[in-house]
Design a protein around this motif. Structure first.
Motif, short mmCIF file in Angstrom:
data_model
loop_
_atom_site.label_atom_id
_atom_site.label_comp_id
_atom_site.label_asym_id
_atom_site.label_seq_id
_atom_site.Cartn_x
_atom_site.Cartn_y
_atom_site.Cartn_z
N ILE A 35 0.83 -1.20 0.00
CA ILE A 35 0.00 0.00 0.00
C ILE A 35 0.87 1.26 0.00
O ILE A 35 1.67 1.46 0.91
CB ILE A 35 -0.93 0.02 1.24
CG1 ILE A 35 -1.84 -1.21 1.25
CG2 ILE A 35 -1.74 1.31 1.28
CD1 ILE A 35 -2.78 -1.30 0.07
N ALA A 36 0.70 2.08 -1.02
CA ALA A 36 1.28 3.43 -1.12
C ALA A 36 2.53 3.65 -0.29
O ALA A 36 2.48 4.37 0.69
CB ALA A 36 0.22 4.46 -0.72
N PRO A 37 3.66 3.01 -0.65
CA PRO A 37 4.88 3.24 0.12
C PRO A 37 5.33 4.70 0.10
O PRO A 37 5.94 5.18 1.04
CB PRO A 37 5.91 2.33 -0.57
CG PRO A 37 5.38 2.14 -1.95
CD PRO A 37 3.89 2.17 -1.83
N GLU A 38 5.03 5.38 -0.98
CA GLU A 38 5.31 6.81 -1.09
C GLU A 38 4.01 7.50 -1.51
O GLU A 38 3.20 6.95 -2.24
CB GLU A 38 6.40 7.08 -2.15
CG GLU A 38 7.68 6.31 -1.93
CD GLU A 38 8.46 6.78 -0.72
OE1 GLU A 38 8.18 7.90 -0.24
OE2 GLU A 38 9.34 6.04 -0.25
N GLY A 39 3.80 8.69 -1.02
CA GLY A 39 2.60 9.41 -1.41
C GLY A 39 1.81 9.89 -0.22
O GLY A 39 2.14 9.60 0.93
#
Length: 495
Positions: A62-66
């Motif tokens: 899930i969305a490691p960056e952002g």
């Protein structure tokens, strides 16, 4: 309008350690000095987490960056897909949590919550960690069945080839991780979590808490320098190896500084000696050290090792957190007092331990005392090398019988008030050889810094010029350690 402070698992765990730690983290984050150690801990956790995900090849990260909103949205969509999720993120009543691994049960709507830790066993505070996760996921409408702590299997032997989840031909498993179902233990404390949340918010809404607690339990608090800025010059903790209850008993009598304690109160001889020297303000070198050193033959070797520990082993045949030597320094002293220096350092990124052992044997010859500081460390490294390389075992065993530990000799004969209860070489050296100050070294000033420099130097993406800087910094640091032993021995001979 009363401000409602947002919380996270890490903030709640900070509150559980010490309410002031939570308060400072929100209202005075500037009080934390720069510390590469914390970055190293985070890097270790990241490495472990990445390897853990290999156990679920079809998992969704899930969305490691952002932005946070994206992670929350992705989580809700992925939950419906009924696949393993990494870093599943939910927020409920202003409390944010992320799960290392969320695995759907084969039947029904429930999931198993798996938290991955870099420790080698389950620790009590980790149960509170999982309880916070469980409470928020349940409140967010995610049903949980099992709560599992996955930790490092210290018996794992890395076979190489990037294989950390090995299934042997006989069906046995050789994996980096072990796991423990902690569902019962977690559910027994989960009901306390709403109370922790309320108390944490009350703490944040008020003035800074007066009391401090748990400065090093379960882990070192980064605000200690701030909290203890007004501490006595020689706190009771300067008394060597004093137990916490003994400090409390002295504090109850009104003693805060070692110099406050009257003669006759302290019953441990080492404590009374430290008190006397501290009160006098003058160092003391007791008789006897000279005689102890006079019996040592020549040539004399002064030796220091640097080792590295990986939570995730990178060399075949090694185990998690095994102390693996990558550098040694040796100063050789002849009877005339003439010194020569030899050293070993391998920054190739390959396993350095065989070359370390062979070059060490060659440098130390067949006779002469080998002076170290804390024989338990060097002795253990040599014994483990002998087990790893049977063909070198006899030569390595011969080194063990020649080890001379300068630490107990120093502890028995020398104390300076500036050492503040510590006989580490970093505490002793400035009092006898201020010109060898470790603080003037660039890049590497202690063993932890040496480990971090080594990690960086062997990383594939480290530029050659940076690697050269680290090479020189490591050599200067380890060489300083053995030069310090030479100076220490010369100083002790005065006693």
């Amino acid at each position: 309008m009363t401000r409602v402070f947002g919380l996270s698992k890490s903030k709640l765990m900070a509150f559980r350690q010490c309410p002031r730690r939570l308060w400072l983290s929100v209202h005075r984050p500037d009080c934390v000095p720069a510390d590469d150690t914390n970055e190293a801990v985070l890097a270790t956790g990241t490495d472990v987490g990445v390897i853990a995900r290999q156990g679920w090849p079809d998992g969704i990260l899930i969305a490691p960056e952002g932005p946070l909103t994206e992670a929350l949205s992705q989580t809700q969509t992925a939950l419906a897909a009924r696949k393993p999720l990494f870093e599943a993120t939910v927020q409920q009543d202003g409390v944010l949590v992320r799960a290392d691994v969320l695995v759907p049960r084969p039947r029904g709507a429930a999931f198993d919550l798996i938290e991955v830790k870099s420790s080698t066993h389950v620790k009590d505070y980790q149960l509170e960690d999982v309880a916070i996760q469980s409470q928020i996921f349940a409140a967010a409408g995610v049903p949980l069945k099992r709560r599992v702590l996955q930790y490092i299997n210290s018996a794992f032997v890395y076979p190489g080839g990037g294989c950390y989840h090995e299934v042997r031909p006989d069906g046995s498993r050789n994996g980096l991780f072990a796991a423990e179902d902690v569902t019962r233990a977690v559910t027994s404390i989960q009901a306390e979590v709403p109370g922790w949340i309320d108390a944490a918010r009350r703490t944040l809404a008020g003035a800074m808490p007066d009391e401090t607690d748990g400065c090093n339990d379960p882990y070192p608090c980064p605000y200690q320098a701030f909290c203890h800025a007004q501490a006595p010059e020689y706190p009771l903790s300067c008394l060597p190896r004093i137990r916490a209850e003994a400090i409390a008993a002295l504090a109850e009598k009104g003693y805060q500084d070692v110099r406050d304690v009257p003669a006759g109160v302290l019953t441990v001889p080492a404590h009374e000696w430290v008190r006397q020297v501290t009160c006098s303000g003058q160092p003391e070198l007791r008789p006897g050290a000279r005689a102890a050193l006079a019996v040592l033959d020549y040539p004399r070797y002064y030796v220091d090792f640097e080792t590295i520990q990986f939570a995730v082993p990178i060399w075949p045949g090694t185990r998690p957190y095994e102390q693996l030597p990558f550098q040694w320094s040796c100063h050789r002293e002849d009877r005339s007092g003439a010194l020569s220096h030899r050293e070993f350092l391998d920054l190739s990124g390959a396993d350095p331990t065989r070359a370390f052992a062979k070059t060490l044997i060659a440098a130390l010859g067949a006779k002469g005392p080998i002076c170290v500081y804390n024989q338990g460390f060097e002795g253990r490294v040599i014994r483990e090398l002998a087990l790893r390389y049977p063909e070198l075992a006899e030569s390595l065993a011969a080194l063990l019988s020649r080890l001379i530990d300068l630490l107990p000799l120093t502890r028995a004969h020398y104390y300076h008030p500036a050492m503040k209860g510590s006989w580490s070489i970093k505490a002793v050296l400035p009092t006898i050889a201020p010109d060898l100050d470790y603080a003037e070294l660039s890049e590497v000033q202690d063993g932890g810094g040496a480990q971090e420099a080594y990690r960086e130097a062997i990383a594939p993406d480290t530029p050659p010029d940076r690697k050269q800087v680290l090479d020189q910094a490591l050599r200067r640091y380890c060489g300083r350690d053995t030069e310090a032993l030479v100076r220490l021995a010369a100083f002790l001979k005065q006693g």
